[in-house]
Design an enzyme around this catalytic site. Structure first.
Site, PDB file in Angstrom:
ATOM      1  CG  ASP A 154     -42.782  99.684 131.743  1.00  0.00           C
ATOM      2  OD1 ASP A 154     -43.285  99.414 130.639  1.00  0.00           O
ATOM      3  OD2 ASP A 154     -41.947  98.950 132.316  1.00  0.00           O
ATOM      4  CD  GLU A 191     -47.258 102.459 123.119  1.00  0.00           C
ATOM      5  OE1 GLU A 191     -48.429 102.572 122.776  1.00  0.00           O
ATOM      6  OE2 GLU A 191     -46.404 101.868 122.433  1.00  0.00           O
ATOM      7  CD1 TRP A 192     -43.489  97.474 126.853  1.00  0.00           C
ATOM      8  CD2 TRP A 192     -45.655  97.023 127.082  1.00  0.00           C
ATOM      9  NE1 TRP A 192     -43.763  97.483 128.194  1.00  0.00           N
ATOM     10  CE2 TRP A 192     -45.091  97.207 128.370  1.00  0.00           C
ATOM     11  CE3 TRP A 192     -47.019  96.716 126.989  1.00  0.00           C
ATOM     12  CZ2 TRP A 192     -45.845  97.098 129.537  1.00  0.00           C
ATOM     13  CZ3 TRP A 192     -47.761  96.613 128.161  1.00  0.00           C
ATOM     14  CH2 TRP A 192     -47.172  96.806 129.405  1.00  0.00           C
ATOM     15  N   GLY A 193     -44.786  99.503 121.887  1.00  0.00           N
ATOM     16  CA  GLY A 193     -45.116  99.582 120.477  1.00  0.00           C
ATOM     17  C   GLY A 193     -46.513  99.128 120.128  1.00  0.00           C
ATOM     18  CG  ASP A 213     -40.337  93.683 127.643  1.00  0.00           C
ATOM     19  OD1 ASP A 213     -40.520  94.886 127.365  1.00  0.00           O
ATOM     20  OD2 ASP A 213     -40.798  93.141 128.668  1.00  0.00           O
TER      21      ASP A 213
END
Length: 407
Positions: A154, A191-193, A213
């Site tokens: 994460d 890394e959530w894009g 998310d």
């Protein structure tokens, strides 16, 4: 078998040579939202082993679900040598017996960490949980010793002491650390894009979170679908996979009563979620309670024909190829297509609008002409030979999925 593997390995970038060749997107289950709200999961050894039992008997194993992944909240602290230590209240005998049990049931085991100094959640503890920063090699070696197969890293707590970590550098370092062990891993970056990982993460990881998310509501589902338009070209067996985040099929547990389920979407919306994740060749990781599957969960998660689209060996991700001019506009009446190994094409007719619409698929838009066979993959029914085009009524927030084959 060996020759095919060697050909694949020779085509991969050197940083990925020790990672598991990901010929198709991963399928499995994840702890994050199963018991209570996301971020307050109460995962423990008993839950993980009971899920392995359930997946062995409820059809998920036979359907191809391979991984059982333990997300945040499993760790507690580091010992004097710096080795990460599991929470003794949740995993009193450590991780190895749990991992061994998962393996004994024919599954692979995944574990969570974070690139920063702490993980994202404390799991209701009075202290923060250590991330892997400064311990990449030590943690990778520990995971290898325990028998871990899948590592998710994460991106929380990556700014500290006037330092802002660089995802390019940190994911490269963890990839190299995993490479420097004696075990093969599937490596997932999360890394959530935010830094367009689809453009570069293939050098270091097998899959990457391509966006924010996913939460258990329609707005979140629709936002993620839209966010991934145009990303199909970055996915494939010698590259890696866009990870749209967890499937919320059936809903998560209620915040005030963990023994009950409080779905955030309708059964129709869960079906659309699964359809679009499959078309886009996303990871299929279920984050809801499957220990006693509802009829809806079984219908959706065990649909072998939709799963076959996701797992097709050609390894092409689907994308939006056009839209139909319905009353709410072509941006609402969407046409998605995914090429398949047998030269057929999987098509999703997706209505994101507020009303039902007739949508017409003109076969030329997917590169086909002449007569074709149309099969409905949700009704498991052949619809016969069609010429030039095919029309059907698609309800609001529904994605109807078909397999189109030359007649």
């Amino acid at each position: 078998m060996l020759a095919g593997r060697l050909v694949l390995l020779l085509s991969l970038p050197s940083a990925l040579l020790a990672l598991v060749p990901a010929l198709t997107p991963p399928m499995g289950w994840n702890t994050w939202c199963t018991d209570g709200s996301c971020g307050l999961d109460y995962c423990d050894a008993k839950e993980i082993m009971s899920i392995a039992d359930a997946m062995e008997s409820n059809g998920m194993k036979d359907a191809g679900y391979e991984y059982i992944n333990l997300d945040d909240c499993w760790a507690d602290h580091r010992d004097d040598s710096g080795t990460i230590v599991p929470d003794k209240n949740r995993f009193p005998d450590g991780m190895v017996p749990v991992i061994d049990y998962v393996h004994s049931k024919g599954f692979k085991f995944g574990l969570y960490t974070d690139a920063g100094i702490y993980t994202c959640s404390s799991g209701e503890r009075p202290h923060k949980i250590p991330g892997s920063y400064g311990h990449y090699q030590q943690d990778a070696s520990t995971y290898a010793q325990w028998g871990v197969d899948y590592v998710k890293m994460d991106w929380c707590n990556t700014e500290f002491n006037n330092t802002k970590l660089d995802p390019h550098k940190q994911y490269a370092e963890m990839s190299a650390a995993l490479d420097n062990t004696t075990r093969n891993f599937f490596f997932n970056s999360c890394e959530w894009g935010v830094d367009n990982p689809w453009e570069w993460m293939w050098q270091y990881a097998n899959s990457w979170r391509s966006g924010p998310d996913h939460h258990d509501n329609w707005d979140s589902t629709e936002r993620i679908i839209e966010h991934n338009v145009g990303l199909s070209k970055y996915a494939g067996p010698t590259k890696g996979w866009n990870d749209l985040d967890f499937l919320m099929t059936g809903g998560q547990a209620c915040k005030d009563d963990h023994t009950k389920i409080c779905p955030g979407q309708t059964d129709t919306e869960y079906r659309t979620e699964f359809s679009m994740w499959a078309i886009m060749a996303s990871s299929l990781l279920v984050a809801t309670d499957i220990s006693n599957m509802s009829a809806t969960q079984k219908e959706i998660l065990l649909n072998e024909e939709i799963i076959a689209v996701n797992q097709d060996s050609l390894g092409k991700a689907g994308d939006r190829v056009g839209g139909w001019q319905c009353s709410e506009g072509p941006e609402r009446c969407q046409i998605w297509a995914k090429p398949l190994k047998d030269s057929s094409i999987a098509v999703a007719l997706f209505n994101s609008g507020k009303e039902s619409h007739d949508i017409t698929l003109e076969f030329k838009i997917i590169g086909m002409d002449g007569a074709v066979m149309v099969r409905d993959l949700w009704q498991h029914k052949d619809l016969g030979v069609k010429n030039t085009s095919f029309s059907t009524t698609v309800a609001s927030r529904v994605a109807e999925v078909y397999k189109i084959t030359k007649a």
